[in-house]
Design a protein around this motif. Structure first.
Motif, PDB file in Angstrom:
ATOM      1  N   GLU A   1      24.646  -4.208  -6.639  1.00 16.73           N
ATOM      2  CA  GLU A   1      23.292  -3.861  -6.247  1.00 16.73           C
ATOM      3  C   GLU A   1      22.806  -2.512  -6.743  1.00 16.73           C
ATOM      4  N   ASN A   2      23.532  -1.870  -7.646  1.00 14.30           N
ATOM      5  CA  ASN A   2      23.138  -0.544  -8.124  1.00 14.30           C
ATOM      6  C   ASN A   2      21.755  -0.523  -8.770  1.00 14.30           C
ATOM      7  N   ASP A   3      21.459  -1.522  -9.604  1.00 18.11           N
ATOM      8  CA  ASP A   3      20.148  -1.582 -10.258  1.00 18.11           C
ATOM      9  C   ASP A   3      19.036  -1.694  -9.224  1.00 18.11           C
ATOM     10  N   LEU A   4      19.268  -2.528  -8.198  1.00 16.43           N
ATOM     11  CA  LEU A   4      18.287  -2.690  -7.129  1.00 16.43           C
ATOM     12  C   LEU A   4      18.051  -1.368  -6.412  1.00 16.43           C
ATOM     13  N   LEU A   5      19.125  -0.698  -6.032  1.00 15.63           N
ATOM     14  CA  LEU A   5      19.001   0.561  -5.295  1.00 15.63           C
ATOM     15  C   LEU A   5      18.327   1.643  -6.136  1.00 15.63           C
ATOM     16  N   ASN A   6      18.675   1.712  -7.408  1.00 17.93           N
ATOM     17  CA  ASN A   6      18.050   2.709  -8.291  1.00 17.93           C
ATOM     18  C   ASN A   6      16.553   2.465  -8.422  1.00 17.93           C
TER      19      ASN A   6
ATOM     20  N   VAL B   1      18.713  -3.850   3.261  1.00 16.68           N
ATOM     21  CA  VAL B   1      18.214  -2.656   2.618  1.00 16.68           C
ATOM     22  C   VAL B   1      16.825  -2.363   3.181  1.00 16.68           C
ATOM     23  N   ILE B   2      16.625  -1.103   3.574  1.00 18.18           N
ATOM     24  CA  ILE B   2      15.345  -0.658   4.112  1.00 18.18           C
ATOM     25  C   ILE B   2      14.814   0.431   3.197  1.00 18.18           C
ATOM     26  N   ALA B   3      13.671   0.201   2.584  1.00 19.72           N
ATOM     27  CA  ALA B   3      13.045   1.198   1.709  1.00 19.72           C
ATOM     28  C   ALA B   3      11.710   1.588   2.332  1.00 19.72           C
ATOM     29  N   THR B   4      11.563   2.863   2.664  1.00 21.25           N
ATOM     30  CA  THR B   4      10.354   3.328   3.341  1.00 21.25           C
ATOM     31  C   THR B   4       9.607   4.349   2.482  1.00 21.25           C
TER      32      THR B   4
ATOM     33  N   ASN C   1      10.893   4.205  -6.415  1.00 21.01           N
ATOM     34  CA  ASN C   1       9.581   3.796  -5.913  1.00 21.01           C
ATOM     35  C   ASN C   1       9.337   4.086  -4.432  1.00 21.01           C
ATOM     36  N   PHE C   2      10.386   4.461  -3.696  1.00 21.94           N
ATOM     37  CA  PHE C   2      10.255   4.744  -2.272  1.00 21.94           C
ATOM     38  C   PHE C   2      10.891   6.104  -1.970  1.00 21.94           C
ATOM     39  N   THR C   3      10.415   6.748  -0.924  1.00 22.83           N
ATOM     40  CA  THR C   3      10.931   8.076  -0.613  1.00 22.83           C
ATOM     41  C   THR C   3      12.311   8.024   0.030  1.00 22.83           C
ATOM     42  N   LYS C   4      12.635   6.913   0.696  1.00 24.27           N
ATOM     43  CA  LYS C   4      13.934   6.820   1.367  1.00 24.27           C
ATOM     44  C   LYS C   4      14.442   5.384   1.322  1.00 24.27           C
ATOM     45  N   THR C   5      15.716   5.225   0.986  1.00 21.26           N
ATOM     46  CA  THR C   5      16.339   3.902   0.910  1.00 21.26           C
ATOM     47  C   THR C   5      17.662   3.933   1.653  1.00 21.26           C
ATOM     48  N   MET C   6      17.883   2.945   2.526  1.00 20.07           N
ATOM     49  CA  MET C   6      19.092   2.905   3.349  1.00 20.07           C
ATOM     50  C   MET C   6      19.682   1.505   3.408  1.00 20.07           C
ATOM     51  N   HIS C   7      20.996   1.436   3.653  1.00 21.80           N
ATOM     52  CA  HIS C   7      21.691   0.189   3.935  1.00 21.80           C
ATOM     53  C   HIS C   7      22.002   0.140   5.418  1.00 21.80           C
ATOM     54  N   VAL C   8      21.770  -0.997   6.056  1.00 22.13           N
ATOM     55  CA  VAL C   8      22.012  -1.123   7.489  1.00 22.13           C
ATOM     56  C   VAL C   8      22.610  -2.490   7.786  1.00 22.13           C
ATOM     57  N   LYS C   9      23.537  -2.526   8.742  1.00 22.59           N
ATOM     58  CA  LYS C   9      24.046  -3.794   9.263  1.00 22.59           C
ATOM     59  C   LYS C   9      23.741  -3.816  10.760  1.00 22.59           C
ATOM     60  N   PRO C  10      22.706  -4.544  11.171  1.00 24.42           N
ATOM     61  CA  PRO C  10      22.322  -4.540  12.584  1.00 24.42           C
ATOM     62  C   PRO C  10      23.378  -5.217  13.455  1.00 24.42           C
ATOM     63  N   PRO C  11      23.433  -4.898  14.737  1.00 27.18           N
ATOM     64  CA  PRO C  11      24.443  -5.467  15.633  1.00 27.18           C
ATOM     65  C   PRO C  11      24.457  -6.995  15.660  1.00 27.18           C
TER      66      PRO C  11
ATOM     67  N   ASP D   1       0.851  -1.173   0.000  1.00 27.43           N
ATOM     68  CA  ASP D   1       0.000   0.000   0.000  1.00 27.43           C
ATOM     69  C   ASP D   1       0.899   1.239   0.000  1.00 27.43           C
ATOM     70  N   GLU D   2       0.363   2.358  -0.411  1.00 26.39           N
ATOM     71  CA  GLU D   2       1.133   3.596  -0.425  1.00 26.39           C
ATOM     72  C   GLU D   2       1.659   3.905   0.980  1.00 26.39           C
ATOM     73  N   GLY D   3       2.929   4.289   1.073  1.00 24.79           N
ATOM     74  CA  GLY D   3       3.559   4.558   2.360  1.00 24.79           C
ATOM     75  C   GLY D   3       4.212   3.336   2.977  1.00 24.79           C
ATOM     76  N   GLY D   4       4.112   2.174   2.304  1.00 27.84           N
ATOM     77  CA  GLY D   4       4.622   0.922   2.851  1.00 27.84           C
ATOM     78  C   GLY D   4       6.136   0.824   2.887  1.00 27.84           C
ATOM     79  N   THR D   5       6.614  -0.263   3.509  1.00 26.65           N
ATOM     80  CA  THR D   5       8.042  -0.481   3.741  1.00 26.65           C
ATOM     81  C   THR D   5       8.490  -1.825   3.174  1.00 26.65           C
ATOM     82  N   PHE D   6       9.687  -1.830   2.583  1.00 26.38           N
ATOM     83  CA  PHE D   6      10.313  -3.059   2.081  1.00 26.38           C
ATOM     84  C   PHE D   6      11.641  -3.254   2.808  1.00 26.38           C
ATOM     85  N   VAL D   7      11.856  -4.456   3.351  1.00 29.63           N
ATOM     86  CA  VAL D   7      13.080  -4.793   4.081  1.00 29.63           C
ATOM     87  C   VAL D   7      13.620  -6.101   3.527  1.00 29.63           C
TER      88      VAL D   7
END
Length: 242
Positions: free
Chosen positions: A200-205, A231-234, A210-220, A185-191
């Motif tokens: 991964e450039n094609d993926l990130l592009n 990758v977190i796309a919100t 399609n998302f307002t914000k995309t980040m790379h994270v390595k959790p503890p 749905d609009e406003g949704g999140t992909f993790v």
């Protein structure tokens, strides 16, 4: 509630941590011995047993959600490649799928996998290949509408060749991202989990379009010697009409 950090002395009696060593049995490879020893002493493996999760991977999604807050009460969640079920368990608790909190909001958690997964209270689990042509329609039918979160901890079978494995998991992640675009749905999140490797450039592009914000994270809880990251796309912008 933030994730409780694994490990540490909770008895108040000054006990020291014990490191379990594994003897090398006849016929057992040294690599197997080291893997087993690491598992027995991993604080996240120990915490998973304590907290009732099906694996240490549960703490990765817990830590990601602590930071980005996408598993909110009332959310509709799709967990792709959900076996063995740790991420699904976390989602059930955090979106209030069992309606066991005072919050009036009750979420929905849908687990999808190629194999049969043992039932998880509060989740609906289906055997389905999400790459099938009508998989998105089936998922929306089971959900009764669009999803708020699509998450994936999937990894392709290892070939033993680092670059090949990287390309395989990026391809799997791209497929999961396109699936998310179909069901979110609009406003949704992909993790999703990816592996470092420079392809991964094609993926990130695609995600940035399609998302307002995309980040790379390595959790503890992700091991320091692992090449995995997430990758977190919100803020899903919604599907184009026509």
């Amino acid at each position: 509630m933030p994730t409780k950090k694994p490990g540490g002395n909770t008895s108040g009696r000054g006990t020291r941590d014990l490191h379990v060593k594994v003897k090398t049995a006849k016929g057992r490879k040294i690599s197997s011995k080291l893997w087993l020893e690491r598992q027995l002493n991993d604080p996240y493996v120990i915490a998973a047993r304590r907290d009732g999760y099906r694996g240490r991977a549960a703490y990765k999604i817990l830590e990601l959600d602590d930071k980005f807050r996408f598993l909110v009460p009332g959310a509709r969640v799709v967990d792709l490649g959900c076996a063995p079920g740790g991420w699904t368990q976390v989602a059930v608790r955090r979106v209030n799928a069992l309606a066991d909190r005072k919050s009036k909001l009750q979420g929905t958690v849908l687990g999808i996998d190629l194999q049969v997964v043992d039932p998880i209270p509060g989740a609906e689990i289906h055997v389905l290949d999400f790459l099938e042509e009508d998989a998105d329609a089936k998922v929306k039918g089971w959900l009764g509408g669009q999803a708020d979160v699509v998450m994936s901890d999937m990894a392709a079978s290892s070939s033993g060749h680092k670059q090949t494995d990287h390309l395989r998991i990026i391809g799997l992640c791209e497929a999961a991202a396109y699936f998310a675009i179909d069901v979110l749905d609009e406003g949704g999140t992909f993790v999703a989990k990816v592996l470092q490797g420079g392809a991964e450039n094609d993926l990130l592009n695609m995600l940035k379009k399609n998302f307002t914000k995309t980040m790379h994270v390595k959790p503890p809880s992700s091991r320091s010697d692992s090449s995995e990251k997430f990758v977190i796309a919100t803020g899903f912008k919604g599907r184009a009409e026509g």
